[in-house]
Scaffold this active site. Structure first.
Site, PDB file in Angstrom:
ATOM      1  N   TYR A  50     -65.044 -25.689 -35.308  1.00  0.00           N
ATOM      2  CA  TYR A  50     -66.243 -24.858 -34.823  1.00  0.00           C
ATOM      3  C   TYR A  50     -67.149 -25.594 -33.682  1.00  0.00           C
ATOM      4  CZ  TYR A  50     -71.211 -23.134 -35.496  1.00  0.00           C
ATOM      5  OH  TYR A  50     -72.461 -22.780 -35.260  1.00  0.00           O
ATOM      6  N   SER A 204     -55.547 -38.034 -32.639  1.00  0.00           N
ATOM      7  CA  SER A 204     -55.474 -39.305 -31.895  1.00  0.00           C
ATOM      8  C   SER A 204     -54.203 -39.964 -32.040  1.00  0.00           C
ATOM      9  CB  SER A 204     -56.873 -39.967 -31.919  1.00  0.00           C
ATOM     10  OG  SER A 204     -56.913 -40.749 -30.955  1.00  0.00           O
ATOM     11  N   PRO A 205     -53.107 -39.644 -32.121  1.00  0.00           N
ATOM     12  CA  PRO A 205     -51.831 -40.245 -32.513  1.00  0.00           C
ATOM     13  C   PRO A 205     -51.518 -41.186 -31.361  1.00  0.00           C
ATOM     14  CG  PRO A 205     -51.299 -37.878 -31.861  1.00  0.00           C
ATOM     15  CD  PRO A 205     -52.777 -37.992 -32.094  1.00  0.00           C
ATOM     16  N   LEU A 206     -51.996 -41.021 -30.132  1.00  0.00           N
ATOM     17  CA  LEU A 206     -51.814 -41.743 -28.873  1.00  0.00           C
ATOM     18  C   LEU A 206     -53.046 -42.955 -28.905  1.00  0.00           C
ATOM     19  CD1 LEU A 206     -50.704 -39.158 -26.362  1.00  0.00           C
ATOM     20  CD2 LEU A 206     -49.466 -40.762 -27.824  1.00  0.00           C
ATOM     21  N   GLY A 209     -55.320 -42.437 -26.252  1.00  0.00           N
ATOM     22  CA  GLY A 209     -54.771 -42.622 -24.791  1.00  0.00           C
ATOM     23  C   GLY A 209     -54.302 -43.987 -24.478  1.00  0.00           C
ATOM     24  N   LEU A 211     -52.123 -45.755 -26.174  1.00  0.00           N
ATOM     25  CA  LEU A 211     -50.734 -45.987 -26.351  1.00  0.00           C
ATOM     26  C   LEU A 211     -50.019 -45.321 -25.252  1.00  0.00           C
ATOM     27  CD1 LEU A 211     -50.653 -45.450 -30.238  1.00  0.00           C
ATOM     28  CD2 LEU A 211     -50.483 -47.722 -28.671  1.00  0.00           C
ATOM     29  N   LYS A 214     -51.713 -46.448 -19.970  1.00  0.00           N
ATOM     30  CA  LYS A 214     -52.438 -46.335 -18.792  1.00  0.00           C
ATOM     31  C   LYS A 214     -53.862 -47.190 -18.561  1.00  0.00           C
ATOM     32  CE  LYS A 214     -55.144 -42.271 -20.365  1.00  0.00           C
ATOM     33  NZ  LYS A 214     -55.337 -40.744 -20.041  1.00  0.00           N
TER      34      LYS A 214
END
Length: 313
Positions: A50, A204-206, A209, A211, A214
Site C-alpha cells: 500500500y 533485500s536478499p542482496l 545492494g 552483496l 559495488k
C-alpha cells in the site's frame, strides 16, 4: 522449479519481483518491460505494498493488467499497515486501517482480489487478534486468496499462525529481510517456518545492494545509498563484516564465472524454509542478472565457505 508457499497449494517460481522503487527510480514503461521479462522467465509473483511509492507501485501494476499482462498470469502480493505522511513513517495495523488500505489497494490494482495479502509489520499498539481479524475478513470476503505477515519474529509469527488456525485460515508466509549479511532470521524464524509449515519470502536478499560488490571501494554515485528516496538504506551493511562477506561473494562469483548478485541470490533461495527471494531491480540489466540466478546451483563447498565467512559471533 516451482515451489509451494509454505504448506499451501499456492505454487510460485523461486524468485519474486519487488516494486518498492516503482514510481520513483523505475517508471511505468520500465516497469512494464520488467514484468514482461519476468513472466517470460517463468516467474509470476510480484510483491508490492500500500505504501510503496505513495501508491504509485500498485497503480503501475493496475495499469498493466490486460494491457501488458493478463491478471491470471500474475500472483500479486500486497501488504498493508505502513504508509508515509510527508517524511513521517506511520504504522497502523488496526482492523479499520488494514481493511481500508486493502480496498484502496484493490482499486489501484484494478482487480477484485489479491493472491496474497500480508500485515506489513508487527505493532504493540494493536492487539494481535484485531490485526488477524482483518486477515480473516479478507479471506472470508474473497478479497485475498491467501494471507500472511511480514517482518514478524519467530514467536510473533508462531502466535499469529496459532490464532488463525482457530479460525481455519492458514497463515502461509512471513516476508522478512534475509541475506548473507542479515542472518538473524536463522535463530528463530526459519526454524519456525520449517516446524510450522509457513513459507519465507526474503526481501533485500542482496543486503541492500552490498552483496553486488559495488560498495567495496566506497559508495558509488547513483546507488540506492545516495538516493534521497531512501536515506541510510545501505548504511548498516557498510561495516567491516559486510565487506568481508562481499569480498567472499565476489571471489566465489569469479570462480564460477557468474556475477556476485547471482551467487547471493542462489544462496538465499536454497536456504531451508525459503520459498523465494524478492529482487527489486531498477534496470533491465539488474533484472536479467537476477533471472540468471535461477540457473545457478552453488557447489556445497562454496555454500560452506559463505556460511563460515558470513556467520556473526
Amino acid at each position: 522449479m516451482h515451489r509451494r508457499v509454505g504448506s499451501s497449494g499456492l505454487r510460485i517460481a523461486p524468485l519474486a519481483l519487488g516494486t518498492m522503487t516503482w514510481g520513483n527510480s523505475v517508471d511505468r514503461h520500465e516497469a512494464g518491460d520488467h514484468v514482461r521479462a519476468f513472466l517470460d522467465a517463468g516467474c509470476e509473483l510480484i510483491d508490492t505494498a500500500y505504501g510503496y511509492g505513495g501508491g504509485d507501485a500498485e497503480s503501475c501494476i493496475g495499469e498493466m493488467l490486460d494491457q501488458v499482462v493478463s491478471r491470471e498470469d500474475l500472483v500479486i502480493c500486497t501488504k498493508s499497515g505502513i504508509h508515509r505522511v510527508g517524511d513521517e513513517r506511520r504504522v497502523d495495523v488496526s482492523r479499520r486501517t488494514l481493511m481500508h488500505q486493502l480496498d484502496t489497494s484493490l482499486g489501484r490494482l484494478r482487480t477484485d482480489h489479491v493472491d496474497l495479502w500480508l500485515a506489513h509489520t508487527w505493532s504493540d499498539e494493536v492487539p494481535l487478534e484485531e490485526t488477524l481479524s482483518a486477515l480473516e475478513w479478507a479471506v472470508g470476503t474473497g478479497r485475498a486468496r491467501y494471507v500472511g505477515v511480514s517482518n514478524y519474529t519467530g514467536w510473533q509469527v508462531s502466535r499469529a499462525l496459532t490464532l488463525l488456525e482457530q479460525a481455519r485460515v492458514p497463515l502461509v508466509v512471513n516476508e522478512i529481510q534475509y541475506s548473507l549479511v542479515e542472518r538473524e532470521p536463522e535463530r528463530e524464524v526459519l526454524p519456525a517456518a520449517e516446524a510450522l509449515g509457513f513459507g519465507i519470502l526474503a526481501w533485500s536478499p542482496l543486503g541492500r545492494g552490498v552483496l553486488t560488490g559495488k560498495y567495496r571501494s566506497g559508495v558509488p554515485a547513483g546507488s540506492r545509498a545516495t538516493s534521497p528516496d531512501s536515506p541510510g538504506f545501505a548504511e548498516r551493511f557498510l561495516d567491516d563484516h559486510a565487506r568481508r562477506v562481499s569480498e567472499a561473494v565476489v571471489m566465489a562469483a569469479r570462480g564460477l564465472g557468474v556475477s556476485p548478485s547471482e551467487v547471493a541470490l542462489a544462496w538465499v533461495r536454497d536456504r531451508p524454509g525459503v520459498t523465494a527471494p524478492i529482487v527489486g531491480a531498477r534496470t533491465a540489466a539488474q533484472l536479467r542478472t537476477a533471472l540468471s540466478s535461477l540457473e545457478l546451483t552453488l557447489p556445497p563447498e562454496i555454500v560452506d565457505a559463505l556460511d563460515d565467512v558470513s556467520a556473526r559471533p
